[in-house]
Design a protein around this motif. Structure first.
Motif, PDB file in Angstrom:
ATOM      1  N   LYS A  48       0.845  -1.341  -0.035  1.00 33.86           N
ATOM      2  CA  LYS A  48       0.002  -0.171  -0.112  1.00 33.86           C
ATOM      3  C   LYS A  48       0.818   1.148   0.132  1.00 33.86           C
ATOM      4  O   LYS A  48       0.703   2.303  -0.846  1.00 33.86           O
ATOM      5  CB  LYS A  48      -1.008   0.087   1.301  1.00 33.86           C
ATOM      6  N   PHE A  51       2.590   1.995  -3.386  1.00 36.10           N
ATOM      7  CA  PHE A  51       1.636   2.285  -4.389  1.00 36.10           C
ATOM      8  C   PHE A  51       1.120   3.695  -4.146  1.00 36.10           C
ATOM      9  O   PHE A  51       1.235   4.296  -5.267  1.00 36.10           O
ATOM     10  CB  PHE A  51       0.437   1.315  -4.323  1.00 36.10           C
ATOM     11  N   SER A  83      -8.716   3.191  -9.873  1.00 37.72           N
ATOM     12  CA  SER A  83      -7.363   3.496  -9.167  1.00 37.72           C
ATOM     13  C   SER A  83      -6.834   4.626  -9.039  1.00 37.72           C
ATOM     14  O   SER A  83      -6.556   5.042  -7.924  1.00 37.72           O
ATOM     15  CB  SER A  83      -6.502   2.434  -9.620  1.00 37.72           C
ATOM     16  N   GLU A 317      -0.258  -4.854 -10.384  1.00 36.24           N
ATOM     17  CA  GLU A 317      -0.404  -3.845  -9.184  1.00 36.24           C
ATOM     18  C   GLU A 317      -1.707  -3.322  -8.983  1.00 36.24           C
ATOM     19  O   GLU A 317      -2.255  -3.440  -7.756  1.00 36.24           O
ATOM     20  CB  GLU A 317       0.702  -2.798  -9.295  1.00 36.24           C
ATOM     21  N   TYR A 321      -4.078  -3.754  -6.002  1.00 31.89           N
ATOM     22  CA  TYR A 321      -4.611  -2.827  -5.062  1.00 31.89           C
ATOM     23  C   TYR A 321      -6.116  -2.649  -5.037  1.00 31.89           C
ATOM     24  O   TYR A 321      -6.686  -2.545  -3.847  1.00 31.89           O
ATOM     25  CB  TYR A 321      -3.867  -1.490  -5.568  1.00 31.89           C
TER      26      TYR A 321
END
Ligand SMILES: [Zn+2]
Ligand SMILES: [Zn+2]
Lengths: 527, 101
Positions: A48, A51, A83, A317, A321
């Protein structure tokens, strides 16, 4: 040997749960939950952090968004753009000094009309998206692709941007912004605290197209539905359809940004997506525009700059996420849904890259790093010369004004030679427009007879007054897309009229050119 | 003999379109002589659940490249991929990252 193998297999079979759970490469403590890049295992917490940091670092490194600037988030509903929206929300809710300081809005282009979706399906999609957008508290714009038929031709003009802000002005702007916000803190929109009036107004705009359903009839009413259907029906291949859709979508987004006062647009292209785009664009003949098509900052429209802040994230990714941190996204079927790998150049490239990536995990990053090294070779810009000519459709610099020795000219020459001469057109036999008059004949070389004599079917399209003029205004790749269309007159009005305007200007310039003084002479006289 | 096991399967990113548009599935794998691993689960999904175009989900013995697999919220690459032995009440997620789903 065999025995050894068997023993090894036995061991594997017995291992019900992974005995040694892999540890995170970063904190060395947490239990790894996913592998990213080329084999790095991350725990949930470190992933986290990694990201979230990457998004801020991308914007921080590039320093193109100024405090208080209006930024439009282009949402497709898919994983990457959803995202991106979550990262913007995250960044705006943070405490100073790590806080992002721009003012976001959302745009969604409903392209169901080009993908053969029914009005009910499109309505269902919008009904799923609306609560997601509304929950952000940002103004949002839901635009139907059919609205391209109402666009003004000014969309196609690249408006020259404000003069480059000098180095160091970014810092000054941030300081100024901080100062101002201290003075009148209450006036600034804050996350989740947007002035209700702004928000309501935007929601109303988006609702205009959707009426109440008293008797169960389709509630979504869109004008120009048939025009859009006709336009996409006139494009033969899926490759050209995808390219056309991409171009038109871009025009709508830029137009909305301009009319609503946004100076930046954020697109959610991931590095996996951009790797595919890079390779397919080369195949589509867009080599000259690779840097603008895939770079972080895309200045082709001048006053509205397109940014790709997700270009450092792989699709893996992003998917992880979203799954782990409950970022909701809506899958919306597109032109390429359930299509075969070989249905289009774009799909074939995607399948090629993904398959390669499965065996060689650094495939995408290698392609992506290549794209980072690309730069547009800008011709030495002097203020006297007029701005470089831009392609009518994709608004990139025209790549067709190249030397005689280029592959492009070779293509034109061979196209010209393999063509049947059309007697009535010797006057327009210039290198660039040569292939236009007999456009359809060139594609079906052997069947010239039927085509030329009959004068029916395929040749009628090339008699449309717009066609011959259009081609010289397009880049190499957009020419290929237009060449794939059976009826160029199904293009929206703003494109056709802008083409006519540019052509007229060009002719006028030709006519008066002999009466004009050379710029050099002019300078000598004045000095 | 392995006892029957119950699993929660989830499809996303467009992969659900191949399963009648339904994302969440509660399934029970029947009792069989060998233990259920991911490889056998994929064979079972192909035979019992896929509504159309199986090649868009399974290719060879594994999932189509571009489809991610999570077992109990973790990357299956950390769990032995096809050799992972499924337990009762496991949660398996398939997410397509391909553009068209
Ligand atoms: Zn960690
Ligand atoms: Zn172009």
């Amino acid at each position: 040997m065999c025995q050894v193998d068997e023993e090894y297999n036995d061991q594997l079979e017995k291992r019900t749960v992974p005995t040694v759970s892999q540890r995170c490469v970063k904190c060395k403590e947490g239990i790894a939950v996913l592998i990213i890049r080329a084999g790095d295992a991350f725990c949930r917490g470190c992933f986290k952090e990694y990201f979230v940091h990457k998004f801020r670092a991308m914007l921080g490194k590039n320093r193109v968004i100024f405090p208080g600037e209006k930024v439009l988030l282009a949402m497709s509903g898919g994983a990457a753009s959803s995202s991106m929206m979550s990262q913007v929300q995250e960044g705006l809710s943070r405490d100073a000094p790590k806080k992002l300081r721009f003012i976001p809005g959302i745009i969604y282009i409903d392209e169901g009309g080009a993908c053969g979706q029914s009005l009910e399906e499109r309505e269902r999609v919008i009904a799923q998206l609306e609560p997601i957008f509304r929950a952000t508290g940002y103004p949002f714009h839901i635009v139907h692709l059919e609205q391209i038929f109402d666009l003004p031709s000014s969309v196609l003009e690249a408006v020259s941007s404000a003069p480059e802000r000098p180095e160091g002005s970014y810092k000054a702007a941030v300081d100024q912004f901080l100062h101002n916000s201290k003075v009148k803190n209450s006036c600034l929109p804050r996350e989740g605290n947007q002035g209700p009036t702004v928000c309501d107004a935007q929601v109303q705009i988006s609702c205009l197209a959707i009426k109440d359903t008293p008797n169960g009839t389709p509630a979504l009413v869109v004008r120009h539905g048939q025009d859009l259907e006709r336009l996409f029906a006139s494009v033969n291949t899926l490759t050209a359809k995808e390219d056309m859709l991409q171009t038109l979508r871009q025009h709508l987004i830029v137009h909305t940004a301009r009319t609503k006062g946004y100076s930046k647009v954020m697109m959610g292209d991931s590095c996996s997506r951009l790797a595919v785009k890079l390779l397919s664009n080369i195949s589509l003949g867009r080599g000259a525009s690779l840097a603008t098509d895939t770079g972080f900052s895309d200045p082709r429209y001048g006053d509205v700059v397109i940014l790709r802040p997700m270009r450092d994230y792989s699709s893996k990714e992003i998917a992880f996420y979203n799954k782990m941190f409950r970022v909701s996204s809506v899958f919306i079927p597109g032109l390429d849904t359930k299509a075969l790998d070989k249905a289009s150049i774009q799909l074939l490239t995607e399948s090629f890259v993904t398959k390669l990536q499965a065996d060689f995990p650094s495939t995408v990053s290698t392609i992506y790093r290549t794209s980072e090294k690309l730069h547009t070779a800008c011709p030495a810009h002097d203020s006297d010369s007029e701005p470089t000519a831009k392609c009518l459709l994709c608004v990139c610099a025209l790549d067709t004004k190249v030397e005689e020795a280029s592959a492009f000219h070779a293509t034109l020459v061979s196209e010209k030679l393999s063509q049947k001469r059309v007697p009535e057109s010797p006057l327009v036999w210039s290198a660039v427009t040569a292939d236009v008059t007999g456009q359809c004949c060139s594609s079906g070389g052997e069947r010239e007879g039927g085509c030329g004599t009959g004068g029916g079917g395929c040749c009628t399209s090339s008699t449309t007054p717009v066609t011959p003029d259009m081609k010289s205004l397009l880049c190499y790749s957009c020419r290929l897309t237009i060449k794939d269309m059976t009826a160029v007159d199904s293009l929206p009005r703003y494109i056709v009229s802008e083409a006519e305007r540019r052509k007229r200007r060009y002719q006028m310039k030709q006519e008066i050119s002999e009466f004009l003084l050379d710029e050099e002479e002019d300078e000598e006289e004045t000095s | 003999m392995a006892a029957p096991i119950a699993l929660h399967l989830e499809f996303g990113g467009g992969a659900e379109l191949l399963f009648g548009g339904v994302k969440d599935h509660q399934v029970t794998l029947p009792s069989q002589s060998q233990p259920w691993d991911m490889k056998r689960l994929l064979v079972w999904i192909r035979a019992n659940m896929l509504k159309e175009r199986p090649e868009l989900f399974v290719q060879g013995h594994t999932v189509r490249p571009g489809i991610l697999v999570l077992i109990n919220d973790a990357d299956w690459e950390l769990m032995g991929e096809l050799t992972y032995e499924l337990q009762d009440q496991d949660n398996v997620v398939f997410i397509s990252t391909l553009h068209g789903g």
